[in-house]
Design a protein around this motif. Structure first.
Motif, PDB file in Angstrom:
ATOM      1  N   LEU A 158      -5.831   2.075  -6.375  1.00 40.96           N
ATOM      2  CA  LEU A 158      -4.590   1.053  -6.153  1.00 40.96           C
ATOM      3  C   LEU A 158      -4.201   0.654  -7.581  1.00 40.96           C
ATOM      4  CD1 LEU A 158      -5.560  -1.007  -2.995  1.00 40.96           C
ATOM      5  CD2 LEU A 158      -4.053   0.999  -3.040  1.00 40.96           C
ATOM      6  N   ALA A 159      -5.016   0.449  -8.460  1.00 40.47           N
ATOM      7  CA  ALA A 159      -4.891   0.057  -9.755  1.00 40.47           C
ATOM      8  C   ALA A 159      -3.944   1.147 -10.490  1.00 40.47           C
ATOM      9  CB  ALA A 159      -5.931  -0.213 -10.928  1.00 40.47           C
ATOM     10  N   LEU A 160      -4.381   2.479 -10.394  1.00 43.29           N
ATOM     11  CA  LEU A 160      -3.426   3.553 -10.752  1.00 43.29           C
ATOM     12  C   LEU A 160      -2.117   3.712 -10.141  1.00 43.29           C
ATOM     13  CD1 LEU A 160      -3.531   6.192 -12.540  1.00 43.29           C
ATOM     14  CD2 LEU A 160      -4.484   7.544 -10.476  1.00 43.29           C
ATOM     15  N   ALA A 161      -2.188   3.312  -8.869  1.00 43.96           N
ATOM     16  CA  ALA A 161      -0.903   3.366  -8.042  1.00 43.96           C
ATOM     17  C   ALA A 161       0.160   1.969  -8.588  1.00 43.96           C
ATOM     18  CB  ALA A 161      -1.073   3.188  -6.589  1.00 43.96           C
ATOM     19  N   ARG A 162      -0.590   1.236  -8.954  1.00 39.42           N
ATOM     20  CA  ARG A 162       0.487   0.100  -9.510  1.00 39.42           C
ATOM     21  C   ARG A 162       0.572   0.388 -10.806  1.00 39.42           C
ATOM     22  NH1 ARG A 162      -4.039  -3.693  -6.856  1.00 39.42           N
ATOM     23  NH2 ARG A 162      -3.059  -4.001  -5.010  1.00 39.42           N
ATOM     24  N   ALA A 163      -0.072   0.945 -11.656  1.00 37.47           N
ATOM     25  CA  ALA A 163       0.278   1.311 -13.180  1.00 37.47           C
ATOM     26  C   ALA A 163       1.418   2.480 -13.055  1.00 37.47           C
ATOM     27  CB  ALA A 163      -0.737   1.863 -13.804  1.00 37.47           C
TER      28      ALA A 163
ATOM     29  N   THR B 126       3.704   2.822 -10.568  1.00 33.64           N
ATOM     30  CA  THR B 126       4.781   2.213 -10.022  1.00 33.64           C
ATOM     31  C   THR B 126       5.371   1.289 -11.015  1.00 33.64           C
ATOM     32  OG1 THR B 126       3.836   2.093  -7.917  1.00 33.64           O
ATOM     33  CG2 THR B 126       5.562   0.673  -8.153  1.00 33.64           C
ATOM     34  N   ALA B 127       4.696   0.747 -12.061  1.00 33.82           N
ATOM     35  CA  ALA B 127       5.312   0.012 -12.936  1.00 33.82           C
ATOM     36  C   ALA B 127       5.853   0.604 -13.999  1.00 33.82           C
ATOM     37  CB  ALA B 127       4.141  -1.105 -13.578  1.00 33.82           C
ATOM     38  N   ALA B 128       5.458   2.074 -14.181  1.00 36.14           N
ATOM     39  CA  ALA B 128       6.156   3.061 -15.408  1.00 36.14           C
ATOM     40  C   ALA B 128       7.368   3.454 -14.721  1.00 36.14           C
ATOM     41  CB  ALA B 128       5.040   3.820 -15.626  1.00 36.14           C
ATOM     42  N   LEU B 129       7.552   3.801 -13.485  1.00 36.41           N
ATOM     43  CA  LEU B 129       8.681   4.369 -12.990  1.00 36.41           C
ATOM     44  C   LEU B 129       9.773   3.608 -13.067  1.00 36.41           C
ATOM     45  CD1 LEU B 129       7.322   6.242  -9.748  1.00 36.41           C
ATOM     46  CD2 LEU B 129       7.820   7.108 -12.214  1.00 36.41           C
ATOM     47  N   PRO B 130      10.903   4.081 -13.112  1.00 37.00           N
ATOM     48  CA  PRO B 130      12.239   3.483 -13.330  1.00 37.00           C
ATOM     49  C   PRO B 130      12.589   2.639 -11.906  1.00 37.00           C
ATOM     50  CG  PRO B 130      12.787   5.818 -13.347  1.00 37.00           C
ATOM     51  CD  PRO B 130      11.160   5.598 -13.423  1.00 37.00           C
ATOM     52  N   ARG B 131      12.947   1.548 -11.925  1.00 34.26           N
ATOM     53  CA  ARG B 131      13.304   0.880 -10.972  1.00 34.26           C
ATOM     54  C   ARG B 131      14.813   1.163 -10.574  1.00 34.26           C
ATOM     55  NH1 ARG B 131       9.052  -1.801  -9.975  1.00 34.26           N
ATOM     56  NH2 ARG B 131       7.867  -3.068 -11.519  1.00 34.26           N
ATOM     57  N   ARG B 132      15.009   0.802  -9.293  1.00 32.97           N
ATOM     58  CA  ARG B 132      16.397   1.358  -8.515  1.00 32.97           C
ATOM     59  C   ARG B 132      17.220   0.275  -9.082  1.00 32.97           C
ATOM     60  NH1 ARG B 132      15.311   2.235  -2.004  1.00 32.97           N
ATOM     61  NH2 ARG B 132      14.055   4.022  -2.325  1.00 32.97           N
TER      62      ARG B 132
ATOM     63  N   LEU C 100       0.726  -1.192   0.104  1.00 34.91           N
ATOM     64  CA  LEU C 100      -0.046  -0.194  -0.113  1.00 34.91           C
ATOM     65  C   LEU C 100       0.876   1.338  -0.106  1.00 34.91           C
ATOM     66  CD1 LEU C 100      -2.698  -1.140   2.746  1.00 34.91           C
ATOM     67  CD2 LEU C 100      -3.018  -0.902   0.167  1.00 34.91           C
ATOM     68  N   PRO C 101       0.520   2.231  -0.308  1.00 38.05           N
ATOM     69  CA  PRO C 101       1.089   3.639  -0.377  1.00 38.05           C
ATOM     70  C   PRO C 101       1.530   3.894   1.089  1.00 38.05           C
ATOM     71  CG  PRO C 101      -1.215   3.984  -1.208  1.00 38.05           C
ATOM     72  CD  PRO C 101      -1.172   2.491  -0.779  1.00 38.05           C
ATOM     73  N   THR C 102       2.278   5.093   1.089  1.00 37.74           N
ATOM     74  CA  THR C 102       3.389   5.389   2.266  1.00 37.74           C
ATOM     75  C   THR C 102       2.022   5.475   3.510  1.00 37.74           C
ATOM     76  OG1 THR C 102       3.017   7.621   1.826  1.00 37.74           O
ATOM     77  CG2 THR C 102       5.043   6.411   1.073  1.00 37.74           C
ATOM     78  N   ALA C 103       2.338   5.805   4.796  1.00 33.53           N
ATOM     79  CA  ALA C 103       1.600   5.974   5.729  1.00 33.53           C
ATOM     80  C   ALA C 103       0.728   7.097   5.716  1.00 33.53           C
ATOM     81  CB  ALA C 103       2.514   6.099   7.044  1.00 33.53           C
ATOM     82  N   PRO C 104       1.267   8.433   5.373  1.00 28.68           N
ATOM     83  CA  PRO C 104       0.067   9.560   5.182  1.00 28.68           C
ATOM     84  C   PRO C 104      -0.838   9.474   4.223  1.00 28.68           C
ATOM     85  CG  PRO C 104       2.817  10.332   5.297  1.00 28.68           C
ATOM     86  CD  PRO C 104       2.698   8.778   5.094  1.00 28.68           C
ATOM     87  N   LEU C 105      -0.484   8.839   3.259  1.00 24.10           N
ATOM     88  CA  LEU C 105      -1.524   8.354   2.039  1.00 24.10           C
ATOM     89  C   LEU C 105      -2.367   7.517   2.642  1.00 24.10           C
ATOM     90  CD1 LEU C 105       0.456   8.526  -1.213  1.00 24.10           C
ATOM     91  CD2 LEU C 105      -0.835  10.215  -0.481  1.00 24.10           C
ATOM     92  N   ARG C 106      -2.197   6.501   3.255  1.00 19.75           N
ATOM     93  CA  ARG C 106      -3.022   5.515   4.003  1.00 19.75           C
ATOM     94  C   ARG C 106      -3.940   5.953   4.914  1.00 19.75           C
ATOM     95  NH1 ARG C 106       1.721   1.634   4.832  1.00 19.75           N
ATOM     96  NH2 ARG C 106       1.397   2.447   6.857  1.00 19.75           N
ATOM     97  N   ARG C 107      -3.422   7.015   5.765  1.00 20.58           N
ATOM     98  CA  ARG C 107      -4.190   7.655   6.787  1.00 20.58           C
ATOM     99  C   ARG C 107      -5.135   8.538   6.180  1.00 20.58           C
ATOM    100  NH1 ARG C 107       0.818   8.610   9.362  1.00 20.58           N
ATOM    101  NH2 ARG C 107       1.266   7.040  10.661  1.00 20.58           N
ATOM    102  N   ALA C 108      -4.982   9.166   5.074  1.00 14.73           N
ATOM    103  CA  ALA C 108      -5.974  10.193   4.323  1.00 14.73           C
ATOM    104  C   ALA C 108      -6.774   9.291   3.628  1.00 14.73           C
ATOM    105  CB  ALA C 108      -4.793  10.982   3.134  1.00 14.73           C
ATOM    106  N   ARG C 109      -6.592   7.889   3.198  1.00 12.50           N
ATOM    107  CA  ARG C 109      -7.594   7.448   2.525  1.00 12.50           C
ATOM    108  C   ARG C 109      -8.536   6.744   3.636  1.00 12.50           C
ATOM    109  NH1 ARG C 109      -4.558   2.640   1.731  1.00 12.50           N
ATOM    110  NH2 ARG C 109      -6.163   1.225   2.756  1.00 12.50           N
ATOM    111  N   CYS C 110      -8.036   6.420   4.686  1.00  5.03           N
ATOM    112  CA  CYS C 110      -9.021   6.139   5.798  1.00  5.03           C
ATOM    113  C   CYS C 110      -9.898   7.278   6.385  1.00  5.03           C
ATOM    114  CB  CYS C 110      -8.163   5.179   6.882  1.00  5.03           C
ATOM    115  SG  CYS C 110      -7.899   3.651   6.298  1.00  5.03           S
ATOM    116  N   ALA C 111      -9.111   8.422   6.480  1.00 10.28           N
ATOM    117  CA  ALA C 111      -9.753   9.635   6.835  1.00 10.28           C
ATOM    118  C   ALA C 111     -11.047  10.036   5.930  1.00 10.28           C
ATOM    119  CB  ALA C 111      -8.967  10.619   6.719  1.00 10.28           C
ATOM    120  N   ALA C 112     -10.685   9.876   4.673  1.00  9.42           N
ATOM    121  CA  ALA C 112     -11.640  10.012   3.691  1.00  9.42           C
ATOM    122  C   ALA C 112     -12.948   9.293   3.817  1.00  9.42           C
ATOM    123  CB  ALA C 112     -10.989  10.116   2.267  1.00  9.42           C
ATOM    124  N   ALA C 113     -12.539   7.748   3.785  1.00 10.03           N
ATOM    125  CA  ALA C 113     -13.592   6.933   4.388  1.00 10.03           C
ATOM    126  C   ALA C 113     -14.452   7.351   5.607  1.00 10.03           C
ATOM    127  CB  ALA C 113     -13.034   5.544   4.434  1.00 10.03           C
TER     128      ALA C 113
END
Length: 170
Positions: free
Chosen positions: A119-124, A126-132, A3-16
């Motif tokens: 989450l599908a957008l985040a996966r897409a 992440t897949a498009a960004l260059p990897r370390r 899942l995304p980083t902690a602040p984004l997870r909290r924002a998701r749950c706060a929105a819910a």
């Protein structure tokens, strides 16, 4: 994918939690229920948003959302009913239950679709960004070129000075 980083997870749950609390208040008032003061309603919505943040580490599937939203609707109904003590007439229980069930169903559907889409957008992305680049294991010792060292006598002559105070002053 995690899942995304902690602040984004909290924002998701706060929105819910905010959507859940707002729809619970709307469902309660639409079924002829009385509402308490606005400050108390905002406090209850904030409390529900805070309680929702416990689900931040998990993907919000429709089962979890049903548990979360249904429990939030029930809790908000009870708290708003207890806080709104100025009832002039009782609301019909079937109408109240129906409005909370409709609010729960709509909230679960909307949030489940939004969760999957985000989450599908985040996966897409992440897949498009260059990897370390991966670090390869060492197969031989590392050789580092070092400059030759100056003899100690030259260094000491430059550092130590034989000059002192004039002889007349001694």
């Amino acid at each position: 994918m995690p899942l995304p980083t902690a602040p984004l997870r909290r924002a998701r749950c706060a929105a819910a939690g905010i959507v859940n609390g707002s729809l619970a208040v709307l469902a309660h008032s639409s079924a002829d229920g009385q509402l308490p003061a606005a400050g108390l309603v905002f406090s209850l919505v904030a409390l529900l948003s805070w309680a929702t943040s416990g689900f931040a580490r998990h993907e919000l599937t429709w089962q979890r959302l049903l548990l979360l939203i249904g429990g939030g609707q029930l809790a908000m109904h009870v708290l708003v009913s207890l806080a709104a003590f100025r009832h002039t007439h009782e609301a019909e229980p079937t109408r109240m239950i129906a409005s909370h069930v409709v609010a729960t169903a709509l909230t679960v559907v909307v949030l489940a679709v939004a969760e999957r889409s985000v989450l599908a957008l985040a996966r897409a992305v992440t897949a498009a960004l260059p990897r370390r680049p991966t670090v390869l294991p060492a197969t031989a010792p590392l050789v580092v070129a070092t400059p030759s060292l100056a003899p100690a006598a030259i260094v000491l002559l430059d550092v130590l000075s034989w000059r002192g105070p004039p002889a007349e002053q001694v």
